[in-house]
Design an enzyme around this catalytic site. Structure first.
Site, PDB file in Angstrom:
ATOM      1  N   HIS A 225       0.813  -1.217   0.000  1.00  0.00           N
ATOM      2  CA  HIS A 225       0.000   0.000   0.000  1.00  0.00           C
ATOM      3  C   HIS A 225       0.848   1.270   0.000  1.00  0.00           C
ATOM      4  N   TYR A 229       1.603   5.178  -2.595  1.00  0.00           N
ATOM      5  CA  TYR A 229       1.860   6.595  -2.268  1.00  0.00           C
ATOM      6  C   TYR A 229       3.269   7.002  -2.650  1.00  0.00           C
ATOM      7  N   HIS A 376      -9.493   0.671 -11.346  1.00  0.00           N
ATOM      8  CA  HIS A 376      -9.102   1.659 -10.319  1.00  0.00           C
ATOM      9  C   HIS A 376      -7.634   2.063 -10.475  1.00  0.00           C
ATOM     10  N   PHE A 377      -6.748   1.062 -10.603  1.00  0.00           N
ATOM     11  CA  PHE A 377      -5.353   1.514 -10.616  1.00  0.00           C
ATOM     12  C   PHE A 377      -4.855   1.946 -11.990  1.00  0.00           C
ATOM     13  N   HIS A 378      -5.620   1.638 -13.051  1.00  0.00           N
ATOM     14  CA  HIS A 378      -5.217   2.274 -14.313  1.00  0.00           C
ATOM     15  C   HIS A 378      -5.629   3.744 -14.321  1.00  0.00           C
ATOM     16  N   ARG A 441     -10.288 -10.249 -12.599  1.00  0.00           N
ATOM     17  CA  ARG A 441      -9.013  -9.748 -13.082  1.00  0.00           C
ATOM     18  C   ARG A 441      -8.056 -10.935 -13.240  1.00  0.00           C
ATOM     19  N   ARG A 442      -6.879 -10.707 -13.805  1.00  0.00           N
ATOM     20  CA  ARG A 442      -5.826 -11.706 -13.910  1.00  0.00           C
ATOM     21  C   ARG A 442      -6.303 -13.011 -14.560  1.00  0.00           C
TER      22      ARG A 442
HETATM   23 FE1  HAS Z   1      -5.891   2.097  -4.435  1.00  0.00          FE
HETATM   24  C1  HAS Z   1      -6.126  -1.348  -4.779  1.00  0.00           C
HETATM   25  C2  HAS Z   1      -8.015   1.981  -1.737  1.00  0.00           C
HETATM   26  C3  HAS Z   1      -5.458   5.498  -3.917  1.00  0.00           C
HETATM   27  C4  HAS Z   1      -3.193   2.076  -6.581  1.00  0.00           C
HETATM   28  N1  HAS Z   1      -4.870   0.654  -5.502  1.00  0.00           N
HETATM   29  C5  HAS Z   1      -5.143  -0.699  -5.515  1.00  0.00           C
HETATM   30  C6  HAS Z   1      -4.198  -1.371  -6.384  1.00  0.00           C
HETATM   31  C7  HAS Z   1      -3.335  -0.404  -6.861  1.00  0.00           C
HETATM   32  C8  HAS Z   1      -3.782   0.861  -6.304  1.00  0.00           C
HETATM   33  C9  HAS Z   1      -2.139  -0.610  -7.779  1.00  0.00           C
HETATM   34  O1  HAS Z   1      -9.150  -0.165   0.125  1.00  0.00           O
HETATM   35  C10 HAS Z   1      -4.209  -2.856  -6.732  1.00  0.00           C
HETATM   36  C11 HAS Z   1      -3.230  -3.691  -6.011  1.00  0.00           C
HETATM   37  C12 HAS Z   1      -3.332  -5.136  -6.487  1.00  0.00           C
HETATM   38  O2  HAS Z   1      -2.703  -5.465  -7.514  1.00  0.00           O
HETATM   39  O3  HAS Z   1      -4.075  -5.902  -5.873  1.00  0.00           O
HETATM   40  N2  HAS Z   1      -6.644   3.480  -3.117  1.00  0.00           N
HETATM   41  C13 HAS Z   1      -7.506   3.227  -2.099  1.00  0.00           C
HETATM   42  C14 HAS Z   1      -7.838   4.479  -1.403  1.00  0.00           C
HETATM   43  C15 HAS Z   1      -7.119   5.478  -2.029  1.00  0.00           C
HETATM   44  C16 HAS Z   1      -6.356   4.825  -3.086  1.00  0.00           C
HETATM   45  C17 HAS Z   1      -8.757   4.640  -0.230  1.00  0.00           C
HETATM   46  N3  HAS Z   1      -4.608   3.510  -5.133  1.00  0.00           N
HETATM   47  C18 HAS Z   1      -4.592   4.846  -4.793  1.00  0.00           C
HETATM   48  C19 HAS Z   1      -3.519   5.516  -5.472  1.00  0.00           C
HETATM   49  C20 HAS Z   1      -2.864   4.552  -6.229  1.00  0.00           C
HETATM   50  C21 HAS Z   1      -3.568   3.299  -5.993  1.00  0.00           C
HETATM   51  C22 HAS Z   1      -3.190   6.981  -5.335  1.00  0.00           C
HETATM   52  C23 HAS Z   1      -1.691   4.659  -7.137  1.00  0.00           C
HETATM   53  C24 HAS Z   1      -1.046   5.745  -7.428  1.00  0.00           C
HETATM   54  N4  HAS Z   1      -6.909   0.621  -3.494  1.00  0.00           N
HETATM   55  C25 HAS Z   1      -7.687   0.779  -2.388  1.00  0.00           C
HETATM   56  C26 HAS Z   1      -8.157  -0.542  -1.929  1.00  0.00           C
HETATM   57  C27 HAS Z   1      -7.606  -1.500  -2.777  1.00  0.00           C
HETATM   58  C28 HAS Z   1      -6.833  -0.733  -3.753  1.00  0.00           C
HETATM   59  C29 HAS Z   1      -9.031  -0.856  -0.777  1.00  0.00           C
HETATM   60  C30 HAS Z   1      -7.775  -3.027  -2.721  1.00  0.00           C
HETATM   61  C31 HAS Z   1      -8.834  -3.491  -3.620  1.00  0.00           C
HETATM   62  C32 HAS Z   1      -8.919  -4.987  -3.652  1.00  0.00           C
HETATM   63  O4  HAS Z   1      -9.930  -5.521  -3.158  1.00  0.00           O
HETATM   64  O5  HAS Z   1      -8.002  -5.660  -4.152  1.00  0.00           O
HETATM   65  C33 HAS Z   1      -7.093   6.940  -1.628  1.00  0.00           C
HETATM   66  O6  HAS Z   1      -5.764   7.340  -1.375  1.00  0.00           O
HETATM   67  C34 HAS Z   1      -7.705   7.869  -2.652  1.00  0.00           C
HETATM   68  C35 HAS Z   1      -7.832   9.314  -2.161  1.00  0.00           C
HETATM   69  C36 HAS Z   1      -8.047  10.286  -3.265  1.00  0.00           C
HETATM   70  C37 HAS Z   1      -8.990  11.226  -3.331  1.00  0.00           C
HETATM   71  C38 HAS Z   1      -9.058  12.164  -4.525  1.00  0.00           C
HETATM   72  C39 HAS Z   1      -8.531  13.581  -4.249  1.00  0.00           C
HETATM   73  C40 HAS Z   1      -8.499  14.403  -5.511  1.00  0.00           C
HETATM   74  C41 HAS Z   1      -7.497  15.215  -5.924  1.00  0.00           C
HETATM   75  C42 HAS Z   1      -7.592  15.900  -7.279  1.00  0.00           C
HETATM   76  C43 HAS Z   1      -8.043  17.333  -7.229  1.00  0.00           C
HETATM   77  C44 HAS Z   1      -8.325  17.851  -8.610  1.00  0.00           C
HETATM   78  C45 HAS Z   1      -8.259  19.161  -9.005  1.00  0.00           C
HETATM   79  C46 HAS Z   1      -8.597  19.525 -10.393  1.00  0.00           C
HETATM   80  C47 HAS Z   1      -7.862  20.239  -8.077  1.00  0.00           C
HETATM   81  C48 HAS Z   1     -10.001  11.397  -2.279  1.00  0.00           C
HETATM   82  C49 HAS Z   1      -6.264  15.471  -5.110  1.00  0.00           C
HETATM   83  C50 HAS Z   1     -10.065  19.940 -10.408  1.00  0.00           C
HETATM   84  C51 HAS Z   1     -10.481  20.729 -11.580  1.00  0.00           C
HETATM   85  C52 HAS Z   1     -11.767  20.892 -11.966  1.00  0.00           C
HETATM   86  C53 HAS Z   1     -12.073  21.732 -13.138  1.00  0.00           C
HETATM   87  C54 HAS Z   1     -12.902  20.208 -11.269  1.00  0.00           C
HETATM   88  C1  HEM Z   2      -2.775  -4.903 -15.621  1.00  0.00           C
HETATM   89  C2  HEM Z   2      -3.361  -2.975 -20.045  1.00  0.00           C
HETATM   90  C3  HEM Z   2      -0.507   0.783 -18.822  1.00  0.00           C
HETATM   91  C4  HEM Z   2       0.018  -1.110 -14.394  1.00  0.00           C
HETATM   92  C5  HEM Z   2      -3.244  -4.668 -16.910  1.00  0.00           C
HETATM   93  C6  HEM Z   2      -4.265  -5.434 -17.579  1.00  0.00           C
HETATM   94  C7  HEM Z   2      -4.419  -4.893 -18.826  1.00  0.00           C
HETATM   95  C8  HEM Z   2      -3.518  -3.782 -18.939  1.00  0.00           C
HETATM   96  C9  HEM Z   2      -5.365  -5.355 -19.931  1.00  0.00           C
HETATM   97  C10 HEM Z   2      -5.105  -6.507 -16.925  1.00  0.00           C
HETATM   98  C11 HEM Z   2      -4.785  -7.877 -17.102  1.00  0.00           C
HETATM   99  C12 HEM Z   2      -5.562  -8.826 -16.219  1.00  0.00           C
HETATM  100  O1  HEM Z   2      -5.988  -8.516 -15.097  1.00  0.00           O
HETATM  101  O2  HEM Z   2      -5.739  -9.981 -16.690  1.00  0.00           O
HETATM  102  C13 HEM Z   2      -2.575  -1.830 -20.104  1.00  0.00           C
HETATM  103  C14 HEM Z   2      -2.338  -1.050 -21.303  1.00  0.00           C
HETATM  104  C15 HEM Z   2      -1.546   0.006 -20.951  1.00  0.00           C
HETATM  105  C16 HEM Z   2      -1.280  -0.105 -19.537  1.00  0.00           C
HETATM  106  C17 HEM Z   2      -2.892  -1.380 -22.673  1.00  0.00           C
HETATM  107  C18 HEM Z   2      -0.981   1.106 -21.818  1.00  0.00           C
HETATM  108  C19 HEM Z   2      -0.429   0.879 -22.951  1.00  0.00           C
HETATM  109  C20 HEM Z   2      -0.154   0.633 -17.498  1.00  0.00           C
HETATM  110  C21 HEM Z   2       0.655   1.552 -16.739  1.00  0.00           C
HETATM  111  C22 HEM Z   2       0.787   1.026 -15.490  1.00  0.00           C
HETATM  112  C23 HEM Z   2       0.078  -0.246 -15.475  1.00  0.00           C
HETATM  113  C24 HEM Z   2       1.217   2.876 -17.271  1.00  0.00           C
HETATM  114  C25 HEM Z   2       1.502   1.569 -14.281  1.00  0.00           C
HETATM  115  C26 HEM Z   2       2.304   2.580 -14.246  1.00  0.00           C
HETATM  116  C27 HEM Z   2      -0.629  -2.325 -14.382  1.00  0.00           C
HETATM  117  C28 HEM Z   2      -0.606  -3.236 -13.263  1.00  0.00           C
HETATM  118  C29 HEM Z   2      -1.413  -4.332 -13.629  1.00  0.00           C
HETATM  119  C30 HEM Z   2      -1.920  -4.069 -14.950  1.00  0.00           C
HETATM  120  C31 HEM Z   2       0.122  -3.016 -11.933  1.00  0.00           C
HETATM  121  C32 HEM Z   2      -1.774  -5.511 -12.742  1.00  0.00           C
HETATM  122  C33 HEM Z   2      -1.001  -6.708 -13.020  1.00  0.00           C
HETATM  123  C34 HEM Z   2      -1.505  -7.844 -12.170  1.00  0.00           C
HETATM  124  O3  HEM Z   2      -2.720  -7.972 -11.907  1.00  0.00           O
HETATM  125  O4  HEM Z   2      -0.654  -8.611 -11.759  1.00  0.00           O
HETATM  126  N1  HEM Z   2      -2.817  -3.654 -17.760  1.00  0.00           N
HETATM  127  N2  HEM Z   2      -1.924  -1.227 -19.062  1.00  0.00           N
HETATM  128  N3  HEM Z   2      -0.493  -0.445 -16.699  1.00  0.00           N
HETATM  129  N4  HEM Z   2      -1.413  -2.851 -15.390  1.00  0.00           N
HETATM  130 FE1  HEM Z   2      -1.675  -2.040 -17.207  1.00  0.00          FE
HETATM  131 CU    CU Z   3      -3.909   0.226  -0.764  1.00  0.00          CU
END
Ligand code: HAS
Ligand code: HEM
Ligand code: CU
Length: 550
Positions: A225, A229, A376-378, A441-442
Site C-alpha cells: 500500500h 503513495y 481503479h489503478f489504471h 481480473r488476472r
Molecule cells: Fe488504491 C487497490 C483503496 C489510492 C493504486 N490501488 C489498488 C491497487 C493499486 C492501487 C495498484 O481499500 C491494486 C493492487 C493489487 O494489484 O491488488 N486506493 C484506495 C484508497 C485510495 C487509493 C482509499 N490507489 C490509490 C492511489 C494509487 C492506488 C493513489 C496509485 C497511485 N486501493 C484501495 C483498496 C484496494 C486498492 C481498498 C484493494 C482493492 C482490492 O480488493 O483488491 C485513496 O488514497 C484515494 C484518495 C483520493 C482522493 C481524490 C482527491 C483528488 C485530488 C484531485 C483534485 C483535482 C483538481 C482539479 C484540483 C479522495 C487530489 C479539479 C479541476 C476541476 C475543473 C474540477
Molecule cells: C494490468 C493494459 C498501462 C500497471 C493490466 C491489464 C491490462 C492492462 C489489460 C489486466 C490484465 C488482467 O488482469 O488480466 C494496459 C495497457 C496500458 C497499460 C494497454 C498502456 C499501454 C499501465 C501503466 C501502469 C500499469 C502505465 C503503471 C504505471 C498495471 C498493473 C497491472 C496491470 C500493476 C496488474 C497486473 C496484475 O494484476 O498482476 N494492464 N496497461 N499499466 N497494469 Fe496495465
Molecule cells: Cu492500498
C-alpha cells in the site's frame, strides 16, 4: 549563487537524471507492448503463440510498469529537484550513491526481465506465495530495492548537509517532500525485504520446504500500500511545487503542503489490510482498525485537492476572473506542462472515489479480484501519476540537457495527453463496468463453457482491447516526443519551482522535526501490526509447499 547560475542545471547531475528518465521510458515501452497484447488476448482478438504464456506477459507488464517505470522516474525526478533546490549541485557522495543505486537497480531489472521472459517467474508483480518463482527473480527484486535505498540515502545526505550549512532556515519545499517520499519508501520496503529475504529466497532455493502464506502476503501489503503513495507523492510534488510556477501563480500554503506530506508518512503504512479484507487468517478487529486508518490517509489527498483549487482560484482572481469556476478560463490549456498534469488531477477525482469504494468492507466483497480493481489503478497510477510524469518530461529533459521545448513538441504533447485520456476512458471505463458485472481480473480469454455471464462480458472486453490499442499509440507518441526532446534546439530552460503566496502564514518549525514524525509513524505501525504479526507467526496451520501454476 547568482540567478543565471541557478538556471543552468549542473551537467554531471543532468546525466544522472537523464539516465533514470530514459530507463523509465524504456520500461514503459516494453510494458506497453505487453499491456496491449494482454488487452487483445482478453478481448478474444488474438491468441498468443504457444511459447508465450498470458501470465508471463502480465508479470512483465506489472513489474515493468508498476515497479520499474515508476521507481526510475521517481528517483530521477527527485534527484533533479534536490540538486536544483539544495545548493544547485549534488555533493559528490550523493551523486555517487545515485549512480551506484542506478547500476544495482539496472542489474536487478535485467536479471528479473530475463527470468520472467524465460517463463520461470510468472508470479505477477505481487509474487504471492505459494506460487513459486525461480530464486533469481526474488534476488533481482532485492537488487532493485537495495539500489533504490542507496538513492534514498543520497537524498538524505544532501538534505542533511544543506541543513547543517543553513541552520535555522526552512528547507526548500521540493527537497522536504523528496525526503518524506524516500522516508516512506525506506520504512515500507522493510516489509517486502523481510518477505523476500527471510521467506521467499530460502523457500525457492529449497532450503525450507514450506512457507507461511498469510504472513508473506501481510508482509507484502505492509509494503504494497505505501508503494502506491510512493508513486503518488512525486506527482503531488509536481502539483504543489511546479504547477503554480507554470501557470504563473503562487503556492497556496507552504505549511499545508508540508502537513499533507507528514500525514502520508504517518498513515500510509498501517493500512495494508485493506488489500486483505477478503482473506482468512486476520481477525475482523485488525481489519476494521486498518480500514479506519485508510480513511485517515484520504485526508491529505482532500487537503491537496483543496490547496490546488485555492492556487487556481487565487491565480484566476489575480487575473480578474469572478464566480466559482471563473478561473477555468484563464488557465494555460495550450501548455502541455500544465495540461497533462491537470488531466491527471481531474481523473484523480473518480480514481480516488473508486479507492473509497474499495476500502469499504462490504463493497470490497463485490469488487475484490474483479476487473474493477484493475480499472481503479489504471486511473490512479497509470493515468493520474503517469500523465503527471509525462507532463514533467516536457520541461525536465530540456532543463537537464540544456535545450528548449518547441511549439511543435508542445502540440504533440497535447495530442499525446488526449490520446491517453481517450484510451484510458475506454479501457478503464469498461474495466470498472465489467468488474461490477463480475468479470475477474488476472485471467486470459475464457468463456467459461459459454456461460451467459461470460458472454455478457465480451463486448466490454472488446472495448478494453480497443482502449489498450489507443493507449499503445499513446506510448509510441510519448517515446517519439522524448526522442525529439533529446534532440531539441539548444537553449536555456528554467527549472520551474513555485513561490509561496504572500498571504500565507509562516511555516511552523515542528513540521521539520523528524524525530517526532518518525516516532509517531513507528508507533502507529506497531499498534496496527504487532498483534496480527504475532498471531500469524504463532499460527500452527502447516505451511504450504511451492507451486508452479503456469
Ligand atoms: Fe488504491 C487497490 C483503496 C489510492 C493504486 N490501488 C489498488 C491497487 C493499486 C492501487 C495498484 O481499500 C491494486 C493492487 C493489487 O494489484 O491488488 N486506493 C484506495 C484508497 C485510495 C487509493 C482509499 N490507489 C490509490 C492511489 C494509487 C492506488 C493513489 C496509485 C497511485 N486501493 C484501495 C483498496 C484496494 C486498492 C481498498 C484493494 C482493492 C482490492 O480488493 O483488491 C485513496 O488514497 C484515494 C484518495 C483520493 C482522493 C481524490 C482527491 C483528488 C485530488 C484531485 C483534485 C483535482 C483538481 C482539479 C484540483 C479522495 C487530489 C479539479 C479541476 C476541476 C475543473 C474540477
Ligand atoms: C494490468 C493494459 C498501462 C500497471 C493490466 C491489464 C491490462 C492492462 C489489460 C489486466 C490484465 C488482467 O488482469 O488480466 C494496459 C495497457 C496500458 C497499460 C494497454 C498502456 C499501454 C499501465 C501503466 C501502469 C500499469 C502505465 C503503471 C504505471 C498495471 C498493473 C497491472 C496491470 C500493476 C496488474 C497486473 C496484475 O494484476 O498482476 N494492464 N496497461 N499499466 N497494469 Fe496495465
Ligand atoms: Cu492500498
Amino acid at each position: 549563487m547568482t540567478e543565471s547560475k541557478l538556471s543552468t542545471f549542473d551537467r554531471q547531475d543532468g546525466r544522472l537524471v537523464i539516465a533514470h528518465i530514459l530507463f523509465a521510458f524504456g520500461a514503459l515501452l516494453i510494458g506497453g507492448i505487453a499491456g496491449m497484447l494482454q488487452g487483445m488476448v482478453k478481448g478474444g482478438t488474438i491468441t498468443l503463440p504457444a511459447n508465450i504464456g498470458y501470465y508471463e506477459l502480465l508479470t512483465a507488464h506489472g513489474v515493468l510498469m508498476a515497479l520499474i517505470f515508476t521507481t526510475y522516474f521517481i528517483v530521477g525526478f527527485l534527484y533533479s529537484g534536490v540538486s536544483q533546490t539544495l545548493g544547485g549541485k549534488l555533493l559528490p557522495l550523493a551523486r555517487k550513491l545515485g549512480w551506484i543505486g542506478y547500476i544495482l537497480m539496472s542489474i536487478g531489472t535485467v536479471i528479473g526481465v530475463i527470468v520472467i521472459l524465460l517463463g520461470k517467474a510468472s508470479v505477477l508483480y505481487t509474487f504471492y506465495a505459494p506460487m513459486k518463482a525461480s530464486p533469481y527473480f526474488y534476488i533481482a527484486l532485492a537488487l532493485v530495492v537495495i539500489g533504490s535505498w542507496l538513492s534514498g540515502f543520497g537524498i538524505f545526505y544532501q538534505y542533511r548537509h544543506w541543513r547543517k550549512n543553513n541552520s535555522g532556515k526552512l528547507s526548500p519545499l521540493f527537497a522536504y517532500m523528496s525526503v518524506i517520499t524516500m522516508l516512506l519508501w525506506q520504512i515500507a520496503t522493510i516489509g517486502v525485504a523481510l518477505e523476500v529475504v527471510v521467506q521467499l529466497i530460502p523457500w525457492s532455493f529449497g532450503w525450507v520446504d514450506t512457507i507461511n502464506v498469510v504472513l508473506s502476503r501481510t508482509l507484502f501489503w505492509f509494503f504494497g500500500h505505501p508503494l502506491v503513495y510512493f508513486w503518488l507523492l512525486p506527482a503531488y510534488i509536481c502539483w504543489y511545487v511546479i504547477i503554480p510556477k507554470i501557470i504563473g501563480g503562487k503556492i497556496f500554503s507552504d505549511s499545508l503542503a508540508r502537513m499533507s506530506f507528514i500525514l502520508f508518512l504517518l498513515f500510509s503504512i498501517p493500512v495494508g489490510f485493506h488489500h486483505q479484507l477478503m482473506e482468512p487468517g486476520i481477525s475482523h478487529f485488525w481489519k476494521y482498525l486498518q480500514v479506519v486508518l485508510t480513511f485517515m490517509v484520504v485526508i491529505p489527498s482532500l487537503m491537496t485537492a483543496f490547496s490546488l483549487f485555492a492556487t487556481f482560484e487565487l491565480y484566476g482572481r489575480s487575473k480578474g476572473t469572478k464566480g466559482l469556476f471563473g478561473w477555468v478560463k484563464v488557465l494555460p490549456w495550450k501548455d502541455v506542462r500544465f495540461f497533462a498534469p491537470f488531466m491527471g488531477m481531474l481523473i484523480f477525482i473518480p480514481a480516488g472515489a473508486g479507492g473509497l469504494i474499495n476500502a469499504s468492507n462490504q463493497m470490497n466483497a463485490v469488487v475484490h479480484n474483479t476487473l474493477w480493481v484493475t480499472g481503479h489503478f489504471h486511473l490512479t497510477v497509470a493515468t493520474s501519476v503517469a500523465l503527471t510524469f509525462f507532463g514533467i518530461v516536457y520541461w525536465l529533459i530540456p532543463v537537464v540537457t540544456g535545450r528548449t521545448l518547441t511549439p511543435k513538441m508542445n502540440r504533440l504533447g497535447i495530442i499525446q495527453t488526449l490520446i491517453w485520456c481517450v484510451g484510458m476512458f475506454l479501457m478503464s471505463g469498461s474495466m470498472h463496468t465489467v468488474g461490477l458485472l463480475g468479470s475477474p481480473r488476472r485471467t486470459a480469454y475464457n468463456t467459461y463453457d459459454d456461460h451467459p455471464d461470460a458472454i455478457m462480458w465480451i463486448p466490454y472486453h472488446v472495448a478494453m482491447a480497443i482502449g489498450g490499442i489507443i493507449l499503445f499509440i499513446g506510448v509510441i507518441l510519448i517515446i517519439y516526443n522524448i526522442i525529439s526532446l533529446m534532440r531539441a534546439p539548444k537553449g536555456e530552460t528554467q527549472y520551474p519551482i513555485g513561490e509561496v503566496s504572500d498571504a500565507s502564514e509562516p511555516t511552523p518549525k515542528f513540521l521539520e522535526n523528524w524525530k517526532l514524525w518518525i516516532t509517531i509513524a513507528v508507533i502507529l505501525i506497531v499498534i496496527a501490526y504487532t498483534i496480527p504479526f504475532i498471531d500469524l507467526i504463532g499460527n500452527t496451520t502447516p505451511g504450504s509447499p511451492g507451486y508452479v501454476t503456469w
